[in-house]
Design an enzyme around this catalytic site. Structure first.
Site: not given
Ligand code: SAH
Length: 413
Positions: A268, A297, A317, A357
């Site tokens: 996002s 997402a 994730d 998580c």
């Molecule tokens: N997989 C990554 C960590 C993910 S943390 C790694 O290994 O480094 C979760 C991520 O989801 C964050 O970057 C956040 O910006 C994003 N996020 C949160 N809500 C979201 C949404 N509704 N759609 C897309 N991305 C989102």
């Protein structure tokens, strides 16, 4: 040396968790206090008859009124105690992380494959409320409780002494501090502040990390082992990979290195995707087939479904969906939707790496949720591996709350 300023007497029958070495004393378990401890003071925790069980630090503002530091009430909680606890935590990392050996006798080593890791994992390392992460020559510290906040200068001095970092940055800008009556704090605790863009290595790959503003202390160190497990040629070679909730693209780099034909990264935040693109380049992947999509997402996955776009591997994730018990139902629905959408996008014999998580969602419950999604998507799913948090984020048996990250690496038939 500090002395306890009060004794907490537990209610009858509420001493069992303490005897089993669970480090938290909830307000509901406390019968009465002898003495008037100031916030953060040391207290003795005793059973209802007054028999001492442990030494803890105290905060009346928190639901968790005391966090235990020692179950030996004769043990002095002095500088030697804190030094010993830090040393024990740091020394353990050489077992948890073959290539990152920050021990008191072998401080910040040069040129290992992995230069960023968690050195102190709070309660699970016997240091309630304290997180210390290493990023190359720098340490990033989070003080999650008042008891730690009050002692942070001393702890920073000990860490500086033991590890000789170039600087120690405090990133105590976390919501949980509110429950302790604390405000967010960010600032330097020692030495020179880390650069705005720090390059770390993980399993031989390079990543730009912004320890000043990045999520958590800058990087999702807890996913290190899972990135290595998922980013294998067997799961990635020749495949079109969709990395959802990409953050700075770490899973994407591993996928590309393992031979993925294309990597589509979704988040996002457009800002983190810029870093994801930089990280791909930094590791030699500047390819026309890779994409970076800023958007929600759920919406992006729905759009892919409607437009018939398919993938061979999907990584999910998401951020924490359940922050309290009241959110568990909604969170499970969110996880189910997400996994259902991902399963619908997978070609036959696809790979799904899916994570949660949320500490409040057990591994069991998570597996059931993914099962529900598979039923609704009409797909047969095999679990190839159960995944969890990286080894430098150990789980203390006596403190199961320290287990929060769970994942499944699945083959989708
Ligand atoms: N997989 C990554 C960590 C993910 S943390 C790694 O290994 O480094 C979760 C991520 O989801 C964050 O970057 C956040 O910006 C994003 N996020 C949160 N809500 C979201 C949404 N509704 N759609 C897309 N991305 C989102």
């Amino acid at each position: 040396m500090e002395n306890p300023t009060a004794t907490i007497l537990l209610k009858q029958g509420r001493d069992k968790p303490v005897r089993q070495r669970h480090p938290w004393v909830f307000s509901g378990a406390i019968d009465r206090l002898k003495g008037r401890p100031a916030p953060g003071d040391l207290v003795v925790v005793a059973d209802h008859k007054g028999a001492p069980l442990a030494t803890a630090y105290y905060n009346e503002k928190s639901q968790i009124q005391a966090r235990i530091l020692s179950w030996n009430t004769d043990e002095a909680i002095d500088e030697a105690y804190w030094r010993g606890r830090l040393q024990r935590a740091i020394a353990g990392r050489s077992m948890m992380l073959a290539d990152c050996r920050p021990s008191p006798t072998d401080p910040l080593t040069t040129d290992p494959l992995t230069t960023a890791c968690r050195l102190v994992n709070a309660e699970a390392d016997g240091l309630p409320g304290l997180v210390v992460d290493r990023y190359g020559d720098y340490l990033v510290v989070q003080c999650l409780t008042l008891g730690i906040d009050r002692r942070k200068e001393m702890l920073a001095k000990l860490l500086a002494d033991m590890l000789r970092p170039a600087g120690i940055l405090e990133r105590s800008d976390v919501d949980v501090r509110g429950k302790e009556g604390l405000k967010p704090v960010v600032g330097s605790l020692y030495g020179t502040p880390p650069p705005a863009e720090l390059v770390i290595r993980e399993n031989g790959f390079s990543f730009v990390v912004d320890v000043h503003h990045g999520h958590k202390t800058g990087f999702y160190l807890d996913q290190r082992d899972n990135r290595a497990a998922v980013g294998q040629p067997a799961t990635m070679a020749g495949r079109d990979v969709l990395n959802v909730f990409a953050y700075t693209g770490a899973f994407g780099v591993y996928a590309a290195a393992a031979g993925a034909r294309s990597v589509v990264q979704v988040d996002s935040s457009a800002a983190v995707l810029e870093t994801a693109e930089i990280n791909m380049k930094l590791n030699g992947y500047e390819r026309p087939m890779d994409e970076y999509i800023a958007g929600d997402a759920f919406e992006v996955l729905r759009y892919f479904r409607e437009t018939g776009r398919q993938f061979d591997a999907v990584i999910l994730d998401p951020p924490k969906f359940a922050h309290n018990h009241g959110q568990i139902d909604r969170a499970t629905r969110g996880y189910k939707d997400l996994n259902w959408l991902a399963l619908r996008l997978l070609r036959p014999d696809g790979v799904l790496a899916t994570f949660s998580c949320s500490g409040l969602i057990s591994a069991d419950l998570f597996q059931k949720v993914v099962f529900g999604a598979a039923v609704d998507a009409g797909r047969d799913v095999q679990i190839a591996r159960h995944l969890g948090q990286a080894a430098d984020h150990p789980v203390l048996l006596a403190f199961p709350e320290s287990a929060y990250l769970k994942g499944l690496l699945c083959r989708v038939l």
